[in-house]
Scaffold this motif. Structure first.
Motif, mmCIF file in Angstrom:
data_model
loop_
_atom_site.group_PDB
_atom_site.id
_atom_site.type_symbol
_atom_site.label_atom_id
_atom_site.label_comp_id
_atom_site.label_asym_id
_atom_site.label_seq_id
_atom_site.Cartn_x
_atom_site.Cartn_y
_atom_site.Cartn_z
ATOM 1 N N GLY A 189 0.789 -1.230 0.000
ATOM 2 C CA GLY A 189 0.000 0.000 0.000
ATOM 3 C C GLY A 189 0.818 1.275 0.000
ATOM 4 N N SER A 190 2.112 1.157 -0.331
ATOM 5 C CA SER A 190 2.978 2.332 -0.515
ATOM 6 C C SER A 190 3.152 3.202 0.726
ATOM 7 N N GLN A 191 3.240 2.564 1.872
ATOM 8 C CA GLN A 191 3.620 3.315 3.077
ATOM 9 C C GLN A 191 5.073 3.764 2.905
ATOM 10 N N ARG A 192 5.383 4.972 3.374
ATOM 11 C CA ARG A 192 6.719 5.547 3.178
ATOM 12 C C ARG A 192 7.775 4.752 3.954
ATOM 13 N N SER A 193 8.907 4.488 3.312
ATOM 14 C CA SER A 193 10.021 3.862 4.032
ATOM 15 C C SER A 193 11.038 4.950 4.379
ATOM 16 N N LEU A 194 12.105 4.584 5.063
ATOM 17 C CA LEU A 194 13.104 5.567 5.491
ATOM 18 C C LEU A 194 14.226 5.756 4.476
ATOM 19 N N SER A 195 14.119 5.090 3.323
ATOM 20 C CA SER A 195 15.265 5.128 2.404
ATOM 21 C C SER A 195 15.429 6.477 1.712
ATOM 22 N N GLY A 196 14.414 7.365 1.828
ATOM 23 C CA GLY A 196 14.585 8.729 1.325
ATOM 24 C C GLY A 196 15.579 9.502 2.181
ATOM 25 N N GLU A 197 15.610 9.185 3.460
ATOM 26 C CA GLU A 197 16.503 9.881 4.402
ATOM 27 C C GLU A 197 17.802 9.116 4.659
ATOM 28 N N ILE A 198 17.724 7.796 4.568
ATOM 29 C CA ILE A 198 18.895 6.972 4.896
ATOM 30 C C ILE A 198 19.444 6.367 3.600
ATOM 31 N N PRO A 199 20.605 6.827 3.138
ATOM 32 C CA PRO A 199 21.149 6.258 1.897
ATOM 33 C C PRO A 199 21.689 4.849 2.144
ATOM 34 N N LEU A 200 20.959 3.868 1.654
ATOM 35 C CA LEU A 200 21.279 2.477 1.993
ATOM 36 C C LEU A 200 22.632 2.039 1.442
ATOM 37 N N GLU A 201 23.061 2.622 0.306
ATOM 38 C CA GLU A 201 24.375 2.229 -0.224
ATOM 39 C C GLU A 201 25.492 2.740 0.682
ATOM 40 N N GLU A 202 25.222 3.850 1.398
ATOM 41 C CA GLU A 202 26.214 4.366 2.366
ATOM 42 C C GLU A 202 26.305 3.429 3.575
ATOM 43 N N VAL A 203 25.152 2.893 3.961
ATOM 44 C CA VAL A 203 25.149 1.931 5.071
ATOM 45 C C VAL A 203 25.975 0.707 4.666
ATOM 46 N N ALA A 204 25.741 0.227 3.455
ATOM 47 C CA ALA A 204 26.486 -0.950 2.971
ATOM 48 C C ALA A 204 27.982 -0.648 2.909
ATOM 49 N N ARG A 205 28.322 0.552 2.442
ATOM 50 C CA ARG A 205 29.740 0.933 2.357
ATOM 51 C C ARG A 205 30.358 0.980 3.756
ATOM 52 N N SER A 206 29.608 1.568 4.705
ATOM 53 C CA SER A 206 30.144 1.708 6.072
ATOM 54 C C SER A 206 30.416 0.368 6.730
#
Ligand SMILES: Cc1ncc(C[n+]2csc(CCOP(=O)(O)OP(=O)(O)O)c2C)c(N)n1
Ligand SMILES: [Mg+2]
Length: 185
Positions: A106-123
């Protein structure tokens, strides 16, 4: 780019690589574009495609293993990113279709607009990470991922816009498992 366009771009580049899919629309889009024996569709359990893919990559180091994941799925199983980075399989390619929503429910907003997931993976220690926003960048970026030593992480920014009329995966979980194991032999 729409999710479907991204799948149409990537699927022809897969060769015979095993692909583990996150649940919901990720499975359904990919199934619609091309159903392959080497596709494992995780029907139901959210967050687990990455850990299943890790297991396959560790068990079959002769194969490059691809995970097709969603932003909501990655956020739910963020600890698995650390597990993947710590295990550091060279043959692991993590692709995340990031529409910034839980579209399947139902397209509830996720946090990936604020949290760059590729940066998390890099870290946490993925060897190679990239973000792609334009369709023309996607093919070359995925090619680089397949050529690099993993673990690799490709974040693909897509617009929500799945067509709900698209069918569901028609195979049973047992069939999916049997086919996938056959394809790995
Ligand atoms: C443990 C668990 N929680 C919730 C769900 C319901 N659910 C199925 S798909 C989905 C959304 C997945 O979001 P994302 O990974 O971003 O993929 P999208 O639907 O946006 O393509 C949710 C909440 C589930 N199947 N399992
Ligand atoms: Mg999503």
């Amino acid at each position: 780019m729409k999710g479907t366009e991204a799948f149409r771009e990537l699927v022809p580049m897969l060769g015979d690589r095993p692909v583990v899919h996150a649940n919901g629309y990720i499975c359904r889009e990919s199934f619609q574009v091309l159903d392959r024996e080497a596709n494992f569709y995780m029907i139901g359990s959210m967050g687990l495609a990455s850990s299943i893919g890790l297991g396959v990559a560790l068990g079959r180091q002769d194969k490059q293993v691809v995970v097709f994941d969603g932003d909501g799925n990655v956020l739910m199983a963020m600890g698995t990113l650390a597990m993947i980075a710590a295990a550091a399989p060279k043959n692991f390619v993590h692709v995340v279709f990031d529409n910034q929503v839980y579209e399947s429910t139902g397209s509830q907003r996720s946090l990936s607009g604020e949290i760059p997931l590729e940066e998390v993976a890099r870290s946490v220690g993925y060897r190679h990470t990239e973000r792609v926003t334009k369709k023309e960048e996607l093919g070359p970026a995925f090619k680089r991922m397949l050529a690099e030593q993993g673990p690799s992480f490709l974040l693909v920014k897509v617009e929500p816009g799945f067509n709900p009329k698209t069918g569901r995966v028609t195979h049973s979980p047992e069939e999916i498992t049997a086919r996938f194991m056959r394809a790995l032999q």
